[in-house]
Structure formats: C-alpha cells, structure tokens
Motif scaffolding. Structure first.
Motif, PDB file in Angstrom:
ATOM      1  N   THR A 324     -29.618 -55.518  62.616  1.00  0.00           N
ATOM      2  CA  THR A 324     -28.951 -54.436  61.715  1.00  0.00           C
ATOM      3  C   THR A 324     -27.824 -55.057  61.000  1.00  0.00           C
ATOM      4  N   GLY A 325     -26.969 -56.125  61.747  1.00  0.00           N
ATOM      5  CA  GLY A 325     -25.794 -56.527  60.997  1.00  0.00           C
ATOM      6  C   GLY A 325     -26.385 -57.293  59.750  1.00  0.00           C
ATOM      7  N   PHE A 326     -27.438 -58.121  59.888  1.00  0.00           N
ATOM      8  CA  PHE A 326     -27.842 -58.934  58.673  1.00  0.00           C
ATOM      9  C   PHE A 326     -28.461 -57.982  57.652  1.00  0.00           C
ATOM     10  N   LEU A 327     -29.267 -56.836  57.903  1.00  0.00           N
ATOM     11  CA  LEU A 327     -29.674 -55.896  56.971  1.00  0.00           C
ATOM     12  C   LEU A 327     -28.591 -55.342  56.324  1.00  0.00           C
ATOM     13  N   LEU A 328     -27.625 -54.729  56.977  1.00  0.00           N
ATOM     14  CA  LEU A 328     -26.745 -54.030  56.531  1.00  0.00           C
ATOM     15  C   LEU A 328     -25.675 -54.946  55.428  1.00  0.00           C
ATOM     16  N   SER A 329     -25.629 -56.116  55.854  1.00  0.00           N
ATOM     17  CA  SER A 329     -24.961 -57.074  55.169  1.00  0.00           C
ATOM     18  C   SER A 329     -25.527 -57.304  53.335  1.00  0.00           C
ATOM     19  N   LEU A 330     -26.737 -57.043  53.443  1.00  0.00           N
ATOM     20  CA  LEU A 330     -27.518 -57.271  52.059  1.00  0.00           C
ATOM     21  C   LEU A 330     -27.148 -56.044  51.103  1.00  0.00           C
TER      22      LEU A 330
END
Length: 1187
Positions: A324-330
C-alpha cells in the motif's frame, strides 16, 4: 510602479482611519464602538448590553450553583436556555428589520463599504438600528445552527468557568476570580461574533466568506478547550491531563489576543493544514496539489493505518504496508497513462522484489535473538545505509552551481554560458554522476531501508496505535521520499550506534517507527527554523544597509529587535513549530506568527492567472521547461525537492516562477507561473539584481581564487542552482529607421510584391490540385480589418468586455467622390508623413461588420468615398465607417459605374467571361477561379501596367511548380506550360488587378502607407470592393504584401537576393518556417503554440514616431534557475494576505510592494495567486515522471 524609496507610506491616511475603526471591532468580536461619525448613545448602549448578555446569563447560573440551589449541570443548562431565548429574539428582530426596510440586498452580503456608510438612526429599536447592530444571517440553516451553538457555548462555557472548578484546579480563590472574570470576556467575544455581528478576522484565508464559516471560528476554539476539561472531569486521575487543563485555562484568557494577532487559523485553513500535517508526518505522504486530492489521500492513508492495527500477523502487516505504501506513493491520477507505458512493468517488478525481500528477511531474521545494531542482523544494513547516504549526498551536491548550502561555488560545475552545445559537452561528466545517484536513490536505497525495517525488533510489539502508525509511515516514506527517509534512518542509526549496548529508556520504548516519525518532524522543523532565521536576518540587516529601504523608524526598530532578541527568537521558533509563516508586518522588521495554512498558501485551485497578450510565451515554453525540469529533478541539480519549494527561472525579459506541489516515487507535480514582461521600475530593479546573482554563479572565470569561491549573494533570497536547456522564443526588436523610409528600398517593394503574389497564386493552384483546402486562419498571417479585430477578441475572450481594446489604422485622408481622378492612393502627395505617423483610429465598421454580413465594404472596414471624418464625434471613430441609408435596389459598393455605356469595363457576370483556351493541357491545373477575373477596371489601365508583371519570374516559378502537378515531369511539358500565353495573361490580369486594388500601381513612397497595407487596413480604391469580396484572393494579396515587406527587411539587413533560385527558396522558407503578421492576430498566437521556427511582425511606436520590426526565433536556450527561500516567500505572501484582505491596503505604490533587491519583494507579490497577485500565466498542475 513609479514611486520608490523609504518614504512611501505604509498605509495612506484614509486606510489608517479605516484600520483603526476595524481593529477594535476585531478585538471585541464585532461591536462597533468607533464609527467615525456621531451616533446616538443608545447605539453604543445596545451593543454593550448585547455583548454582556452571555455573562449575565452565566452569572445567574454560577450564582445559583454557588448558593447550592442548583447543581453544576443544571445551572449550565439553565444558562444555555437563557442564551437560546436571547439568540432567537435577536435573529427574529434582524429578520423583522430586513423585511421592514424592504431592501432587496441579501442579509449579511459582504460589502466592505458598510463600515464607511453613515446610518441615520431614528430610535433604539428602529429597523436601521437593528440592522446596524445585528445584520442577520444569509441562510436560514445558519440561523438555526448558530442559535443552537450559541446556547451550547453559553451552557458549556458556564460549566467550564465555575468558581468551584477553578478553585479545584488552582487552589486559590483570588486566582480563580481573576480567571473567572477574564474567561467570561473571552466567552462574550465569541458569543457576539457568533450570533450578533461577525467581525473581520485578521486571520483571513478566503477572500470571501460565502458560507458564513467565519462566525464559527472563535466558538470552535472554545469548544476545543472545553473538550479537554470534560475529558479530565470524566476520566480517571491522569496527571498529564490535569496539568493540561491548568495550562489551557490560563491560555483561555489569551484567546482574544491570539484572535486579534491572527495566529489561530480559520476553520478551512485549520482543517487543510491539519490533514496535510497528519498526512506528511503521521502517515508518510506528501502535500497534495488540490484540496480534493488531499482529502482523498488522507482518507486512504488513514484506512491503511487502521487496517495495520487490526491485522494479526506481523508478516501480513509488513507485506500490506509495503504494497500500500508503494501504491499510494505513485501518482494515482495518471493511472491510465501509467498502464500504457513501459514503467508499469518496472513498477510491478519493484513491488514484487520488495515484498519477497521483506517477507524472507522478516520470516528468518525478524525474530533473531540479538537485535543490536552493533551485533545483530541489522548491523550490516545500518552501515550500508550510512555509506549510501554519504554517497548520494555527495553526488547530489556536485550537481548544482553551489555547494554546502549555497555558500561556495561548485568547481566541477560547467563554467561559461557561451552556447548550449558547449554547456552540454562540459556537463557530460556530471551527467554520469547523476545517473549513478539516480540508480542509488530510486533502486538501491528503498530496498536497503526495507531490509532495515523488516528485521526490526519493534515489529513484534506492533499492535499498539503508536507503533501501527509509525510503521505505516515508515514503509510509506521509503517510497514517497527516499532522500528524506534515508536521512531519517541514518539519524536513528547514529543514535543507536552512539548509545552502543546501553538502553535509552525514553527512546527505545518508542520503537523504530515512532522514532523515525519524531526524527522526520524534528528535521522538518529545524529546516524551517534555519530558513526563517535567515529570512529574519535579511529583513533586519537590509532595513538599514539598503538606503532605499531605510525608513526613519529603521534605527528604532533595530534597537527594539536587539533588546527583545529572545522574544524575536521565540516568535521564529513558534512559527517553525507550528509550520506557520513568519509574517513581517508591512515587510518591516516587525515579526508576527502567521496562522498555519497548507504549503500551497492559497485556498483556490492552482492555475488562476491574469492573462494578457504576453501570456502565450509562457504557455509555449511551459512544456519544454517541464521536460527540462524533469531531467534536473532526476539528476538532483536543484537540490532537495520538498513540496512547497519555490524556484525562479530567468531568460531575457522572462521570469518563470516554479513551485513544487507534491512529490512521490518517480513523479513530481509542479506549477509554472509567468511574470509580467512589461517591466515596471520596481520589476526592473529586482530583475537586474537577479541577473547579477546568476552572472556571479554561471559567468565566472575558469579559475577561481579562494575569495572568489564564496557566494557574495548568500544573503539574497535567490540561490542559483542550474542552467536548463529549454526551447524558447528569442525576442529581437529593431527600429526600422533607414529601412522602411528609404526610397531605394520602397522602390523595390512593388516588384517584390508582384513576385510574391505570383508565387502564392501558383502555389495556391498546386495546393488546390493536391486536395489541400485553403484556410484563412491556418498560418495565413494576413487578415483585413475585420479579421484583426475578431482575432484580437478571440485572444482576449477571458477578459471583461470593457477591457478589450481594438485598434486599427485608418487612412486620415478626406476622400472625394470623384472616382475618375482617384486612381491610386500611392499618387497622393498628402500621403507622405508631413506631420509624423497618424494615430490609430477605430472605425464603426469594426463594430458593425459582423451584423452586416452582406456588405463586403464594411467587412473590411474601409471608409466610403465622399465622406468626411470628424475626430470630435463617436470617440475617435471615423464617420466614414457609419452605414449610410440605402435606398431600395442600391448597394454600398461605390463608385457606381455605368456598365451598359462603358463596354471596356469587365462585366461582373461569370457567364459572360470569355472562355480561356490554354495551349497546354496541364495549364488547367493553374487556372484561377472565374470571380478573380471580374475586377471592375479598365483594360487600358491594366495595359499601362503590363510592363510591371515579372514574366521571367512567372516562367521560372511555373517551371518549379510544374513537376509537382505532372505525373511524369518532362522538359516538353514544362516548356509548354511556360509558353502558354493564355495562362500568362490570366495571371497577369489577376496580379495587376490586385496591385491596383491595393493602391500600389505606383511606387511606394510613404512608410505610413506601407504600414497600413501591412496591417490590412487598405484605403478605398476602385477595385477594393471586388478584391475584398473574394476572401481567398484578398488574403493572398495581403500575404504577398507581407512577404514582400519581409523581403525588403531581409535584403536591407543581409544583402540583395541575386538569383531566382534564391528568391524561390526564400519564399518557400517564409511559407514553411515563418509566420509573418501582427502580434494581435490569432494566427500569431497559434503559431507560437505550434512552435513555428520564426515569427515576424511590423509595429509602430507612436510615442517615438518610429516603426519597429519584431522577430521571434525558436531556439534551445539556457534558462537559469535558482532556489528561493521558501520561508521568505511564505512570509511575504502571509503579509500580502493580511494587508490586502484585512487592512484593504490595495495602494499600487504601497511600501510592501516596492523593489527590494534581497527579498525580491515585488516579484514575490506578482507571483501570488489572484486576486492578490497578478501572474500573467499560471499552468494547471503539471504531473511528470522523474524516475
């Protein structure tokens, strides 16, 4: 900006009187005791009674409670009921007064003139008196809501300040009485602003309070204080909470002061600022480019933290947090583009590798016995993080023009800006270092930090709220901002290594996630403190050292700041802790804490501007600049890319303001603003200093001495960073004296016009044969009087109608109706510039042309013969352009010709035209429309001008265009085309007819006539009605004239054209690479947006009495970019907001907008969002990848 210097007033006399009437009203919450005119005593008495009414009701409840007649709760309810009845009565009176006065104005409509109106009072409860004291609410819902809130505020406020409660908190009756009295002053102020009359707040975020949010601001803060007290009352004995109640009860007394100083933000700013701070420091996100994106991202990030709290498995928490951290940082707004790009496969691969790495490390090493950074499995990763940080910092530092915080010049940065190619060659070595850094930051560092977090021992204690939030943030910030996350982890590692095997009780118990959160918050606040301190020193020092900034009070203010140095430092520290702007009042060394607000500083959407004709240059360069910024961001040339950072770009007379809105993994969102090109005196002073700062950084010698290595402009708000190669238009302006007024040059103009017209006619035939439709708007570069006005109106459609000004040059001659003697305007000696250039006039034809579709004479805006122009009527409009009365059967096209009695005049019936017998079959391709042969001209006149037609050039051009229309080009076919006399006669007739219709049958002798023809303002001639009736031919003729003038300009500058081949290639270049027209035409703007390589326009300087040529050349140029002190910008914008929205100090010559070479005050004010600032261009949020 005309007036400059330290003697410019802070507030003019009128505004000073207005301010001192408004400020007491703000302090007291709404009562107007200072009116500026005489008012009956009952006006003041009524306001005082209403102000003290809540205290009266609260005093009754307090008295009954102290006499033990009622319990605390019942006494509070009684006070609230009393207040509810009073609020209902006030709102009913306000509604009654509004209906009684019969006004059509909406209740409570914002009107700044209300404070200045002189009201005639009749008696104490008259409608005028009631409306003056209690204006009422705009919406019925607010009447109900505010009435209920007023009752609740009085009831809970009474409970909050009961003497028994205060005595229990402080143990002293004397202290309790003081707190009781002052607390009720605070409550009365809040009640008055909520239910009676709302004062204008010094902390103003929105320019207009559309939904009446301002009355809720003060009650909200009181309810926050009351909620803490209620928590202490109904919870168990918590010493920290009890201490908080004691402190807050004392702070409650100072709420009026905080409201008056504008430290506490309004509700909308408080909500946005709170969500942004929680998202960035609590959940690992980034400030967002819009309020909607902020709300959505805050909700999604909060949901992730809540899910982590309830996931039972620590391995599940790790994998869920990473994904989720990776997806929300996009950049989720660009998902569609991402799915169609090769980056999708890269991102999926990175996510898969990260989850596999974290899962394996946590499963096998997460529960290892030794968890020490010195001996445990985290030790190698810790040292790797230290090495990565040092390497990435060094590689980023050498990318910019300065190193070590802008104090020293970078010896490795390319020196000299002679050419773009030279700069790029010298920059190749740094490009290799930037590529290495990019790989480390985006590919190596995230996996190293994930490995460090996955093996942390505090994951075993995850199911607490603090640790859940901490690790949610930690795994998110690894992707969201890898540079910042690396620095935070290095600090945590250094603290652990410094402690060794010793236990830090207050630190170790927090866990790594919370430690990283606190370190990130501390680094941010420390960075803000240092930037604010530098801004403070700049304001203090320059108020004395800069003579133009040294006011009479400068010495006194410096002495006060020196003597109150601890207070100044406290103000700077408080503003840094609150992440609020440091507000220099009137940009003087008087520092206040502005209210906290989002990083964008402004409430409106990004992209609002005050457009003008020059905005098109910024719009054109924004795309290329964004591409160059993408590379610079990826390389690290501009330093740390924190959202809220400001950069300034400079190229020739253009100033570009760049602001970073948000940042994530592999993407960045920015806003580009363009500042005005018409430089005022203040703008010029600051622009000159900007040039000096950039020259010191980029135009330095090859070898630097020790003293030359220092940044002599370190105290300036601007620190140069890098030079970027951008496709921009270079603007060159020339005075045409000696060119347009040279008789030798003007004599060549007629011949060049015919050659250009022949070339365009033949090219028109070729295009028509190939199926290309002729478009009058697509790069034509011409247009009559009507087209110019309509194009200008299209370019200014976003401006109010009264701001649109259409200018058109009209012949100032008084025409006679004797058409037999009026054959050519070139023959008139009065046409010469005996009295200088004639001023521009606007004809009524420009206004009425669209309504008169059938009258071609009016469409082209031509003065009718036999008419007289009068300057005194119709505001400089020519009476000749007014529509005459038209008897039945008569048209406007004059002069009237008796066609039946004069057989020599060409007939206007297409069926009566003689058939053309071409000797070559291919000649039919170059045939012209029949209407182009119907010019009402005598054949004898055409015969007299026959010698002017360039037959050799016609045959040469025909030979060049012939192969383009022949299936198999042979010499025989080309020769047959050249020898076709009928085809030559056809083009001769059309070309010479156009020459006569434009009044150019004799050599040009007047620059003013040339200028009018270039602008499309053709004076009336015998054939003008015929020419203007065919739009295609009319535009071809005007375009040919503009080509011929460009030929004149080029030959005067570069030398004569010596061969037909060179002329042919020159005309082809004009057609392919040039737009030749006027800056007010739509085609000019379209060509700039389409990035036409070159543009040329002819202009007239009426003040100097000269003609000017303007050439735009699209080139790759170096745009110098520097970083601005972000806290200095936020501070000046906070002062601008206070000064214009509260003090209403909109004087264009006010002190706070004057030039300041160090603070760049004038440029900063320009770059603010409208309506306070006035950038001429502002882009929508630009999202671009920078991986």
């Amino acid at each position: 900006m005309v007036r400059m210097g330290p003697d410019v007033p802070l507030l003019n006399e009128y505004k000073q009187e207005f301010f001192w009437k408004r400020f007491p009203q703000t302090v007291l919450g709404g009562p107007r005791f200072k009116l500026g005119y005489c008012a009956p005593p009952y006006v003041y008495v009524n306001q005082a009674v209403l102000f003290l009414t809540p205290w009266l009701f609260g005093g009754i409840g307090t008295l009954l409670c102290q006499l033990q007649l009622l319990q605390e709760l019942h006494a509070a309810v009684l006070s609230g009921m009393f207040m509810f009845g009073a609020a209902v009565a006030v709102q009913a009176l306000a509604l009654y007064a509004a209906r009684k006065s019969g006004t059509v104005e909406r209740l409570g409509a914002p009107n700044i003139l209300v404070d200045e109106e002189e009201v005639e009072f009749t008696h104490c409860v008259s409608p005028e008196t009631v409306r003056f004291i209690a204006p009422g609410k705009k919406f019925g819902l607010n009447v109900v809501l505010h009435t209920v809130l007023a009752a609740g505020l009085c009831g809970f406020g009474t409970w909050y300040v009961f003497l028994g409660r205060l005595t229990a908190l402080y143990g002293s009756i004397g202290v309790s009485l003081v707190v009781f009295v002052l607390s009720w002053v605070t409550l009365c102020i809040a009640e008055y602003s909520l239910i009676i009359n709302t004062a204008t707040e010094t902390a103003t975020f929105q320019a207009q309070d559309t939904y009446e949010i301002t009355p809720l601001t003060r009650p909200l803060y009181i309810f926050i204080f009351i909620s803490v007290d209620l928590a202490d009352r109904f919870s168990g004995p918590v010493p920290e909470l009890h201490l908080a109640c004691q402190v807050l009860h004392v702070l409650f007394l100072f709420l009026p002061l905080l409201w008056a100083l504008g430290i506490l933000p309004p509700l909308d700013a408080l909500l946005l600022w709170g969500m942004e701070q929680a998202l960035v420091f609590g959940l690992g996100g980034s400030p967002m480019s819009s309020n909607l994106r902020l709300l959505l991202m805050f909700g999604a990030s909060t949901g992730v933290a809540v899910c982590n709290f309830f996931i039972p498995s620590t391995l599940g928490v790790v994998l869920f947090s990473i994904s989720t951290g990776f997806l929300l940082s996009l950049d989720l707004s660009q998902v569609g583009t991402l799915c169609r790009s090769p980056r999708l496969l890269l991102y999926l691969s990175l996510l898969l590798v990260a989850m596999v790495e974290a899962g394996l490390l946590h499963h096998f090493l997460g529960s290892a016995q030794s968890q020490s950074l010195v001996m445990g499995p985290q030790a190698p990763v810790s040292y790797l993080l230290l090495a990565l940080f040092c390497l990435c910092w060094a590689l980023r530092e050498i990318q910019g023009a300065y190193i070590f915080g802008g104090m020293f010049l970078n010896p490795l940065y390319p020196k000299g800006m002679s050419s773009v190619q030279t700069f790029k060659q010298r920059d190749r070595a740094l490009y290799t270092a930037a590529a290495i850094r990019r790989v480390l930051v985006y590919l190596v560092c995230p996996f190293a930090m994930i490995a460090f977090l996955s093996m942390d021992k505090s994951l075993q204690l995850l199911h607490t709220a603090s640790l859940s939030v901490g690790f949610t943030r930690a795994f998110r910030v690894v992707w969201q901002s890898s540079d910042d996350a690396l620095l935070q982890m290095v600090v945590v590692v250094l603290v652990q290594l410094a402690a060794g095997n010793n236990i830090l009780p207050g630190w170790d118990i927090l866990g790594t996630g919370v430690q990283l959160l606190l370190v990130g918050l501390l680094i941010d606040r420390l960075t803000q403190f240092l930037a604010k301190l530098k801004f403070t020193l700049t304001v203090l020092v320059t108020s004395w050292t800069e003579k133009k900034q040294r006011r009479q009070s400068a010495g006194t203010l410096l002495a006060l700041n020196a003597s109150l140095c601890p207070i100044v430092l406290a103000v700077v520290t408080l503003s840094a802790l609150l992440s609020a702007p440091l507000l220099p009042l009137f940009t003087l060394p008087i520092f206040l804490v502005g209210f906290p607000r989002p990083q964008r500083s402004w409430p409106g959407p990004v992209g609002t501007a005050c457009p003008c004709l020059d905005s098109i240059f910024y719009q054109q360069m924004s795309g290329s600049l964004a591409s160059a910024l993408r590379t610079a961001f990826a390389r690290g040339s501009l330093g740390s890319l924190a959202p809220g950072s400001h950069f300034l770009g400079r190229f020739q007379d253009r100033m570009v303001w760049i602001m970073i809105l948000e940042r994530g993994y592999g993407y960045c969102t920015i806003n580009i603003k363009g500042l005005e090109l018409q430089e005022t005196s203040c703008h010029t002073v600051e622009a000159r200093r900007v040039d000096e700062v950039f020259e010191a950084a980029f135009e330095r010698p090859e070898r630097l001495g020790f003293t030359q290595g220092f940044n002599l402009h370190w105290g300036n708000a601007l620190t140069p960073c890098a030079a970027l190669a951008v496709q921009v238009y270079s603007d060159a302006r020339n005075v045409l004296s000696g060119i347009i007024d040279s008789h030798d040059n003007l004599r060549k103009l007629q011949d060049d016009f015919l050659k250009a017209l022949v070339w365009l006619l033949l090219r028109y035939c070729v295009q028509k044969h190939k199926g290309f439709l002729w478009s009058s708007e697509e790069g034509s570069g011409v247009g009559g009087r009507k087209s110019q006005s309509s194009q200008l109106l299209q370019t200014t459609c976003n401006q109010p109608p009264e701001a649109v000004i259409v200018e058109s040059n009209v012949s100032s001659l008084r025409y006679r109706q004797d058409s037999s003697s009026l054959t050519s305007f070139g023959d008139w000696s009065d046409e010469d510039d005996l009295f200088g250039p004639q001023p521009a006039r606007r004809t009524v034809a420009l206004v009425t042309a669209e309504a008169q579709v059938g009258h071609t004479a009016l469409q082209t805006g031509v003065s009718l013969p036999g008419s007289v122009e009068m300057d005194s009527l119709f505001e400089n409009m020519a009476l000749s352009a007014l529509q005459p009365l038209q008897p039945l059967g008569l048209g406007i096209g004059m002069p009237a010709v008796d066609k039946g009695r004069n057989p020599e005049v060409f007939r206007e019936s297409p069926g009566s035209l003689p058939h053309l017998n071409f000797s070559c079959p291919q000649s039919e391709v170059f045939n012209l429309p029949p209407g182009w042969r119907m010019a009402p001209l005598l054949p004898s006149r055409l015969l007299q001008l026959r010698s002017l037609f360039p037959e050799d050039w016609f045959r040469f051009t025909l030979g060049q265009f012939g192969p383009a229309v022949q299936g198999e080009a042979t010499e025989d076919m080309t020769k047959a085309l050249k020898e076709d006399e009928a085809l030559k006669e056809l083009h001769t007739q059309v070309a010479l007819s156009c020459l006569i219709s434009l009044g150019a049958e004799s050599a040009f002798t007047s620059p003013s006539y040339v200028y009018r023809l270039y602008c499309g303002d053709v004076p009336w001639t015998e054939g003008l009605n015929w020419l203007s009736s065919s739009k295609e031919l009319y535009q071809l003729a005007l375009r040919a004239f503009r080509f011929s003038f460009k030929l004149l300009f080029d030959q005067a500058s570069l030398g004569p054209i010596e061969s037909p081949e060179e002329l042919f290639s020159t005309l082809e270049e004009y057609e392919r690479d040039w737009y030749i027209g006027l800056v007010t035409e739509k085609g000019w703007h379209d060509s700039i947006l389409q990035e036409k390589p070159f543009l040329f326009s002819l202009g007239q300087d009426l003040a100097m009495g000269t003609y000017t040529g303007r050439v735009l050349s699209l080139q790759e140029q170096l745009v110098q970019v520097g970083r601005l002190n972000g806290e200095g910008v936020r501070g000046q914008w906070a002062n601008l907001s206070w000064e214009l929205l509260y003090a209403t100090n909109d004087d264009e010559e006010r002190y706070s907008i004057q030039a300041h070479p160090f603070m760049l005050r004038n440029l900063t004010v320009q770059a603010a969002d409208p309506p306070l600032g006035y950038p001429i261009y502002s882009s929508a949020p630009l999202h671009f990848p920078c991986l």
